[in-house]
Scaffold this motif. Structure first.
Motif, mmCIF file in Angstrom:
data_model
loop_
_atom_site.group_PDB
_atom_site.id
_atom_site.type_symbol
_atom_site.label_atom_id
_atom_site.label_comp_id
_atom_site.label_asym_id
_atom_site.label_seq_id
_atom_site.Cartn_x
_atom_site.Cartn_y
_atom_site.Cartn_z
ATOM 1 N N SER A 55 0.882 -1.419 0.130
ATOM 2 C CA SER A 55 -0.237 -0.140 0.112
ATOM 3 C C SER A 55 0.739 1.195 0.071
ATOM 4 C CB SER A 55 -0.921 -0.024 1.157
ATOM 5 O OG SER A 55 -0.191 0.241 2.535
ATOM 6 N N PRO A 57 2.134 4.359 1.558
ATOM 7 C CA PRO A 57 2.360 4.872 2.923
ATOM 8 C C PRO A 57 1.440 5.933 3.155
ATOM 9 C CG PRO A 57 4.329 4.554 2.047
ATOM 10 C CD PRO A 57 3.529 4.307 0.893
ATOM 11 N N GLN A 58 0.697 6.234 4.309
ATOM 12 C CA GLN A 58 -0.365 7.051 4.766
ATOM 13 C C GLN A 58 0.420 8.309 4.909
ATOM 14 O OE1 GLN A 58 -2.066 5.308 8.371
ATOM 15 N NE2 GLN A 58 -3.782 4.680 7.078
ATOM 16 N N GLU A 59 1.784 8.495 5.008
ATOM 17 C CA GLU A 59 2.288 9.857 5.123
ATOM 18 C C GLU A 59 2.164 10.570 3.595
ATOM 19 O OE1 GLU A 59 5.388 6.369 5.432
ATOM 20 O OE2 GLU A 59 3.404 7.018 6.631
ATOM 21 N N ALA A 62 -2.901 12.663 -0.102
ATOM 22 C CA ALA A 62 -3.548 12.173 -1.108
ATOM 23 C C ALA A 62 -3.552 13.036 -2.612
ATOM 24 C CB ALA A 62 -5.092 12.279 -0.727
ATOM 25 N N ARG A 65 -1.171 11.659 -5.209
ATOM 26 C CA ARG A 65 -1.614 10.575 -6.032
ATOM 27 C C ARG A 65 -2.223 10.803 -7.200
ATOM 28 N NH1 ARG A 65 -3.695 7.126 -0.709
ATOM 29 N NH2 ARG A 65 -2.033 7.654 0.769
ATOM 30 N N ASP A 102 -5.797 -0.305 -0.856
ATOM 31 C CA ASP A 102 -6.087 1.054 -0.656
ATOM 32 C C ASP A 102 -7.507 1.037 -0.310
ATOM 33 O OD1 ASP A 102 -5.427 3.620 -0.472
ATOM 34 O OD2 ASP A 102 -6.440 4.323 -2.442
ATOM 35 N N PRO A 103 -7.651 1.355 1.133
ATOM 36 C CA PRO A 103 -6.874 1.952 2.117
ATOM 37 C C PRO A 103 -5.974 0.794 2.528
ATOM 38 C CG PRO A 103 -8.911 1.600 3.336
ATOM 39 C CD PRO A 103 -8.976 1.196 1.636
ATOM 40 N N PRO A 104 -4.834 1.444 3.061
ATOM 41 C CA PRO A 104 -3.690 0.254 3.562
ATOM 42 C C PRO A 104 -4.087 -0.412 4.753
ATOM 43 C CG PRO A 104 -3.086 2.743 4.259
ATOM 44 C CD PRO A 104 -4.583 2.718 3.345
ATOM 45 N N GLN A 105 -4.971 -1.775 4.178
ATOM 46 C CA GLN A 105 -5.181 -2.591 5.056
ATOM 47 C C GLN A 105 -4.524 -3.995 4.732
ATOM 48 O OE1 GLN A 105 -9.426 -1.653 5.152
ATOM 49 N NE2 GLN A 105 -9.154 -0.501 7.250
ATOM 50 N N TRP A 132 -0.955 2.604 17.614
ATOM 51 C CA TRP A 132 -2.207 2.410 17.036
ATOM 52 C C TRP A 132 -2.730 0.944 16.844
ATOM 53 C CZ3 TRP A 132 -5.605 6.220 16.422
ATOM 54 C CH2 TRP A 132 -5.340 7.190 16.398
#
Length: 163
Positions: A55, A57-59, A62, A65, A102-105, A132
């Motif tokens: 995925s 990375p959340q950092e 958006a 992308r 996506d989302p990163p799961q 988390w």
């Protein structure tokens, strides 16, 4: 330890664990997870399918992308190379194409791969539990709690002290 009678079904002569999905994350623990899965496959006459969920990375914001975004292809290519390196020395292992989630799961990708392969067993590594993870749950915990098939969580064993 598995007993011989539990490892195969005489009615179908198919091993109890014919298809073993081994989900790794590229960490230093991945080789140990693969070794555990390979040992089960050897004992049960099964086949290991090596998989990695990828995925962004959340950092990464958006807004970064925007199409055409080359980052997903780069990440998948990097994961493919990591899987090949981990599988080196294990000629019977099937390397599955890394999948973007996506989302990163990562747990969703692992469960989807298990369904697609009709895996008899999912083998996954355990990691630390902090931050988390206490709120959202670890990947391993989510796989264990949501899987509709057997799951083996491989833990690192602390070295035994020598006396």
């Amino acid at each position: 330890m598995l007993h011989e009678s539990a490892m195969s079904n005489p009615a179908t002569s198919k091993s109890m664990f014919s298809v073993i999905l081994t989900a790794v994350d590229g960490s230093e623990r991945s080789a140990g997870v693969l070794r555990a899965a390979a040992e089960i496959a050897r004992r049960c006459d099964g086949r290991v399918h090596l998989y990695r969920s990828v995925s962004i990375p959340q950092e990464f914001p958006a807004a970064a992308r925007m199409p055409p975004d080359k980052l997903p292809a780069i990440l998948v290519d990097e994961a493919r190379r990591e899987l090949q390196a981990i599988a080196a020395g294990h000629p019977d292992i099937v390397i599955e194409e890394p999948a973007m989630t996506d989302p990163p799961q990562a747990w969703r990708g692992i469960l989807e791969a298990g369904d697609r392969l009709n895996a008899d067993l999912i083998v996954i590594g355990s990691h630390g539990y902090g931050g988390w993870d206490r709120v959202l749950g670890t990947t391993a915990a989510n796989v264990v709690n949501r899987a509709d098939r057997s799951v083996l969580v491989v833990h690192d064993r602390p070295p035994t002290p020598r006396l």
